[in-house]
Design an enzyme around this catalytic site. Structure first.
Site, PDB file in Angstrom:
ATOM      1  N   ASP A  78       0.825  -1.209   0.000  1.00 14.75           N
ATOM      2  CA  ASP A  78       0.000   0.000   0.000  1.00 14.75           C
ATOM      3  C   ASP A  78       0.857   1.256   0.000  1.00 14.75           C
ATOM      4  OD1 ASP A  78       0.750  -0.678   2.722  1.00 14.75           O
ATOM      5  OD2 ASP A  78      -0.599   0.914   3.391  1.00 14.75           O
ATOM      6  N   GLU A 145       0.235  -1.123   5.639  1.00 14.73           N
ATOM      7  CA  GLU A 145       1.312  -0.711   6.539  1.00 14.73           C
ATOM      8  C   GLU A 145       1.171   0.736   6.937  1.00 14.73           C
ATOM      9  OE1 GLU A 145       5.344   0.988   7.518  1.00 14.73           O
ATOM     10  OE2 GLU A 145       3.943   1.505   5.905  1.00 14.73           O
ATOM     11  N   GLU A 146       0.739   1.573   5.991  1.00 13.41           N
ATOM     12  CA  GLU A 146       0.720   3.022   6.211  1.00 13.41           C
ATOM     13  C   GLU A 146      -0.358   3.480   7.188  1.00 13.41           C
ATOM     14  OE1 GLU A 146       3.049   4.760   5.341  1.00 13.41           O
ATOM     15  OE2 GLU A 146       3.920   4.126   3.452  1.00 13.41           O
ATOM     16  N   HIS A 452       5.225  10.663   1.288  1.00 17.08           N
ATOM     17  CA  HIS A 452       3.884  11.009   1.796  1.00 17.08           C
ATOM     18  C   HIS A 452       3.444  12.419   1.384  1.00 17.08           C
ATOM     19  CE1 HIS A 452       4.052   7.810   5.269  1.00 17.08           C
ATOM     20  NE2 HIS A 452       4.432   7.343   4.095  1.00 17.08           N
TER      21      HIS A 452
END
Length: 478
Positions: A78, A145-146, A452
């Site tokens: 992800d 994971e994020e 990000h």
């Protein structure tokens, strides 16, 4: 038409480009997970896909490596989906628009997802290679994971033999990460009531901030749009009777929010506009170095019914009194943030306001301290908290044959030793170490900048060097 097809290592960039063509934001893993399964099926490789859509792909050892210990290559599928304000791309349904500028790969208007698409691409290239010497390869690609390492939390390691793990989820070439903080997501939920209030409705916005990863960049002093919005509302309530209609800001709890907005109904619009102008000037003075593009704007109008006076006071209290940012620096490792939290998502529903924090600490008791502090604040404001995705830290291992091998190979290839560091961001290594006793792991990766954010960039040359190191480490694992 391929953008990266001519780059070397060809297979790595080929698979990375294919990954970027598949929408794969957190909580939307199905398409890329199934694509990974098809990759394994097409090559006749042993594979597993669980209910959380994690994927394990296993390739037998090459001749001469049958007695070598198995090795795991691990990353997550992800990505954080952020985009520029004027970008019209639907990241849930559309792939990325890759761009190449000299040594730099980026995505037009959006995050690139090098975190952690490049790990998946390297792992697939290793599985696909027919001239690469290696022990039994166990590639583990996790989901979500994020947003709290959700996939790694539920992954069953039963098919895995490896007790050596190469996590390709670090963003600075030449830095080997050997320890990380634990963390959790904490949602502060404040109930609100609404009532009629006569006045002028205004929309106040904070925008133009730099943002960034709340684990990697929390110490850089960048402004948090949600927290600035709270300061504005506090100041505005001093000069005019005011009722909040809604507050919102941020998209991910682990990303420092770049913009936030409040809709308010006020008795004295002129006074509130004046305060907003003054607060904007003050903020630009405070954050000249870190957030030069910071803006505070006020527009007339806005949608929704006003909260009552008590609800308005409680929401303003939350946004002015909640802890945020670096709380404790490590006394043991110079420059390491030990404990922090980030108000990443602020949203308003009909009957509640929800503020979502990413809490991190390499000291478990201090992580608990911050969760308790948020719970106490919410309780005083008549609210509650929800704690999600609580994950452990990853303790430093004094004796690490894997680290020794990687330092040896790196030094041979680069002519100098790598840096060994602990980080404040979370990594899945801690979860795997907890599930697999005796696991020896290390995290590394190529240069990625401003992850990000829509400014995320990846270095081509760094990918090439990192791939060369990875393949040589596998070759020397005989």
């Amino acid at each position: 038409m391929s953008v990266l097809g001519h780059l070397e290592p060809q297979k790595v960039f080929h698979f990375f480009e294919e990954i970027c063509a598949i929408p794969h934001g957190s909580r939307h893993n199905t398409q890329i997970s199934n694509w990974l399964v098809k990759f394994a099926e097409d090559r006749g490789l042993e594979h597993y896909q669980d209910a959380a859509e994690n994927v394990i792909i296993i390739k037998p050892a090459t001749p001469g490596y049958e007695k070598a210990e198995a090795v795991m290559i691990q990353g997550h599928m992800d990505m954080v989906c952020e985009k520029d304000a004027d970008c019209t791309k639907d990241m849930l349904t559309e792939g990325l628009d890759l761009m190449l500028d000299g040594d730099t790969v980026y995505a037009k208007g959006t995050t690139l997802g090098g975190d952690d698409g490049i790990a998946v691409a390297m792992a697939l290239a290793a599985l696909d290679a027919d001239n690469l010497e290696h022990p039994r390869l166990e590639v583990v690609v996790t989901t979500d994971e994020e947003i709290g390492m959700d996939g790694a939390m539920v992954l069953d390691p039963a098919p895995l033999q490896a007790r050596r793990m190469l996590n390709i989820d670090s963003e600075v070439e030449g830095v080997f990460t050997v320890s990380c903080a634990g963390g959790a997501t904490v949602k502060n939920i404040i109930p609100v009531k609404r009532e009629d209030f006569t006045g002028e409705t205004l929309t106040i916005s904070v925008s133009g901030l730099i943002g960034g990863h709340s684990g990697v960049e929390i110490h850089k002093g960048r402004a948090n749009a949600d927290m600035l919005l709270g300061r504005i509302l506090c100041a505005a309530a001093k000069v005019s009777e005011l009722r909040i209609v809604s507050v919102s800001g941020g998209l991910k709890d682990n990303a420092i929010p770049t913009a936030a907005q409040a809709v308010v109904t006020v008795a004295d619009a002129a006074a509130v506009k004046d305060v907003c102008a003054k607060m904007g000037e003050a903020f630009r003075g405070e954050f000249t170095t870190t957030d030069a593009g910071l803006k505070v704007d006020v527009m007339e109008g806005g949608e929704g019914a006003a909260m009552d006076a008590d609800s308005t006071k409680r929401v303003i209290c939350l946004l002015t009194c909640a802890p945020n940012g670096v709380q404790v620096m490590s006394n043991d490792i110079e420059g390491l943030v030990q404990t922090s939290l980030n108000l990443g998502i602020l949203c308003t529903e009909d009957e509640r306001v929800v503020a979502s924090f990413s809490v991190r600490s390499s000291v478990e008791s201090q992580k608990v301290m911050l969760i308790d502090r948020l719970e106490s604040l919410s309780a005083q404001l008549g609210g509650t908290i929800e704690t999600l995705g609580d994950y452990p830290g990853w303790a430093y291992r004094q004796d690490s044959p894997l680290r020794d091998l990687m330092v040896k190979v790196f030094t041979e290839q680069y002519g100098h030793a790598p840096e060994i560091e602990a980080i404040h961001a979370g990594l899945e290594c801690g979860l795997f170490a907890g599930k697999m006793p005796g696991l020896d792991c290390i995290s590394f990766g190529p240069d990625l900048k401003e992850i990000h954010t829509p400014r995320e960039k990846m270095s081509v040359a760094s990918v090439q060097r990192t791939w060369n190191m990875l393949t040589e480490v596998l070759r020397q694992m005989k």
